[in-house]
Design a protein around this motif. Structure first.
Motif, PDB file in Angstrom:
ATOM      1  N   GLY A 236       0.819  -1.215   0.000  1.00 26.17           N
ATOM      2  CA  GLY A 236       0.000   0.000   0.000  1.00 26.17           C
ATOM      3  C   GLY A 236       0.849   1.259   0.000  1.00 26.17           C
ATOM      4  O   GLY A 236       0.561   2.211  -0.732  1.00 26.17           O
ATOM      5  N   VAL A 237       1.901   1.275   0.805  1.00 30.38           N
ATOM      6  CA  VAL A 237       2.776   2.451   0.857  1.00 30.38           C
ATOM      7  C   VAL A 237       3.445   2.661  -0.501  1.00 30.38           C
ATOM      8  O   VAL A 237       3.438   3.768  -1.052  1.00 30.38           O
ATOM      9  N   THR A 240       0.961   3.910  -2.967  1.00 25.53           N
ATOM     10  CA  THR A 240       0.559   5.280  -2.663  1.00 25.53           C
ATOM     11  C   THR A 240       1.627   6.272  -3.115  1.00 25.53           C
ATOM     12  O   THR A 240       1.330   7.299  -3.732  1.00 25.53           O
ATOM     13  N   LEU A 244       1.067   9.086  -5.865  1.00 27.33           N
ATOM     14  CA  LEU A 244       1.222  10.522  -5.581  1.00 27.33           C
ATOM     15  C   LEU A 244       2.243  11.155  -6.527  1.00 27.33           C
ATOM     16  O   LEU A 244       2.031  12.265  -7.036  1.00 27.33           O
TER      17      LEU A 244
ATOM     18  N   PRO B 128      -0.864   8.888   5.953  1.00 29.13           N
ATOM     19  CA  PRO B 128      -1.185   9.564   4.697  1.00 29.13           C
ATOM     20  C   PRO B 128      -1.917   8.590   3.763  1.00 29.13           C
ATOM     21  O   PRO B 128      -1.742   7.378   3.883  1.00 29.13           O
ATOM     22  N   THR B 129      -2.734   9.108   2.891  1.00 26.83           N
ATOM     23  CA  THR B 129      -3.442   8.244   1.938  1.00 26.83           C
ATOM     24  C   THR B 129      -3.239   8.743   0.515  1.00 26.83           C
ATOM     25  O   THR B 129      -2.652   9.797   0.296  1.00 26.83           O
ATOM     26  N   PHE B 213      -4.038   3.041   3.359  1.00 22.16           N
ATOM     27  CA  PHE B 213      -3.550   4.141   2.529  1.00 22.16           C
ATOM     28  C   PHE B 213      -4.476   4.520   1.380  1.00 22.16           C
ATOM     29  O   PHE B 213      -4.136   5.359   0.575  1.00 22.16           O
ATOM     30  N   MET B 273       4.250  12.763   3.279  1.00 22.72           N
ATOM     31  CA  MET B 273       4.673  11.596   4.059  1.00 22.72           C
ATOM     32  C   MET B 273       5.333  12.004   5.375  1.00 22.72           C
ATOM     33  O   MET B 273       5.692  11.156   6.182  1.00 22.72           O
TER      34      MET B 273
END
Lengths: 333, 333
Positions: A236-237, A240, A244, B128-129, B213, B273
């Motif tokens: 997920g990190v 993400t 972003l 954070p998402t 996330f 982040m």
């Protein structure tokens, strides 16, 4: 020659990437693939020269992601069931499936049985680290929940044998995943496991979540509930961050130019983080070799999962585990 | 005006960033800081005009990262102890400390006591998402290990109140962290917690590690052992990715140019982040307000931790929690 049963239908994208990955693997290594699935869908995907050479075991039931793993045992005509039967009957040495992971693990455990001395099989994965040439072996990442201390001890033993045989590490360093490095840290289960592991060759004590990625240990041991969460959160990190970056780049023409110049960097990074480079997660502790692939496996992932299966069988990690557990039981190590 | 006790000595870098962060906060918000620490070190860091206005409570014992949290109760001259006593005696409403987290949580729980109805306080963090304007509230991230189902239920209630009051979300969506979305997934504790949470307003069922996330839930609940691992692993992934990007960039002059053009993107990403944007983790469920800061807090992190403390006290989240737990006990909700 090693025979690998390949579940041709299980992946999210049908048989195409799976057959393609298998053909890519055939170009690099000597092995005999056996496809399990719908002949009518697999045959057209094979180049003419392969059509007579590759055997296909007909199976038209595909366990879908929405099906319950508990029903898998009843679905004897399913691709996963039939692929695993090939190993059970000695017609193949390994299975690669990108199908329903729960069903694959259940069938592998129930139909093939556990290795002598093994209490619970564990799902193994490989995590990228800061050191771009090194991965951490992380287990269990989802075969079990509510593991007991003795299970964690066995995961350490099995993970250690795996790292020795597959990566050629003489004495793999082993860490126990906990909420702090001190011996006093951990939950009831990891504290009890710490005591069992103390003095075991290579055991380095507790390691924390971030240690998975700093290459400080070759093998990291945890309960499958915890391992699953850590693995999914890590994915997920990564996704993400990449999402972003893309979002921010789109908003600026200068950044788009910058991204073009950084293309090679992003490519290297992607390679480093890409599960397809690993291929799949072996279920360790069963009588046989079963590699659990990602549902979204592309041809590269299937190719690498097949290579993993071949190496797994070649190195004899299963025999190694049985011996090591026997020695541990007899207090010889 | 709200009084905030600031442990001036606890951080890894001594009092400088802490005093600086507090001065930055004073420029933006009205509150009364009370520094706790060594006067001889704090005073020279204060501009002349502040020297008579800011009170300093002398405390020369600093609990270091290597000290055991269990000894904290005995160290009555320590900065953390004295800062928490200020809240206990009504001389301050909140504490911000970047010192020993275990000691801070132990002292906060034992000296201030739990809120009425609360079984165990929990440490809250904000993840954070993908949605750059939204964070997930994650708890517990380390106050407890071996949580029981009823603890997880209370974490959901407390996290929900927090999201309502601090973020103004009318009915926060609440997820239970597990190894699969289906109700049948989870370990013994989360399965029992699922049953307790069923029907609770906003409860969405199980969520997986990657859901932390993707902004699908406002509040995500887990045991502190699990939360700590997920948090540390997530930090590990982010730092590994940034480390690898830097390593790859260094090797290519073209990529260096690209990175310069992408500077704004990396800045936005870093901001998104950066824990300093959040400031610290509130310990929720105690009689008072204690914000646990990162040992490596910079001035910005301290400033934001102070803002968090001010908002926490202002919004009356503690009273809200007590009422909500009471209503839950009486089956009114």
């Amino acid at each position: 020659m090693i025979k690998i049963a390949v579940d041709a239908m299980g992946g999210d994208f049908g048989p195409k990437p799976i057959v393609e990955g298998c053909l890519q693997a055939l170009k690099k290594k000597q092995f005999v693939p056996i496809f399990v699935g719908k002949k009518s869908e697999i045959l057209p995907l094979l180049p003419k020269r392969y059509r007579d050479k590759i055997s296909i075991v007909e199976a038209d039931d595909v366990i879908s992601m929405d099906d319950a793993a508990t029903d898998a045992v009843k679905r004897k005509e399913s691709t996963i069931y039939k692929a695993i039967e090939l190993v059970k009957n000695g017609e193949a040495q390994g299975v690669v499936s990108a199908g329903h992971s729960g069903a694959t693990m259940t069938l592998a455990t129930l139909r093939l049985g556990r290795l002598k001395g093994v209490l619970r099989p564990a799902l193994v994965t490989f995590m990228p680290t800061k050191n771009s040439r090194k991965s951490s072996v992380l287990l269990d990442v989802g075969a079990n929940v509510d593991s007991k201390a003795e299970h964690l001890l066995q995961f350490a033993v099995m993970g250690g044998c795996y790292a020795e045989d597959m990566f050629g590490i003489e004495v793999p360093s082993i860490g126990l995943l906990a909420n702090g490095e001190e011996k006093s840290k951990g939950n009831d289960v990891t504290k009890a496991a710490f005591k069992l592991l103390e003095g075991y060759k290579g055991f380095k004590g507790n390691v924390e979540g971030n240690d998975i990625f700093n290459a400080s240990c070759d093998v990291i041991v945890c309960d499958g509930f915890v391992g699953n969460l850590v693995l999914k959160a890590s994915e997920g990190v990564a996704s993400t961050i990449s999402g972003l970056i893309k979002e921010y780049i789109r908003k600026s023409p200068i950044a788009i130019t910058g991204a073009l110049l950084m293309r090679k960097v992003f490519k290297l990074l992607k390679k480093q983080m890409d599960y397809a480079e690993v291929g799949g997660a072996p279920l360790i502790g069963i009588q046989g070799c079963v590699i659990v692939g990602h549902g979204k496996s592309n041809p590269k992932a299937i190719k690498n999962a097949i290579f993993q299966a071949i190496n797994y069988v070649d190195t004899g990690v299963n025999e190694h585990i049985v011996q090591r557990l026997e020695a541990l039981k007899n207090k010889e190590i």
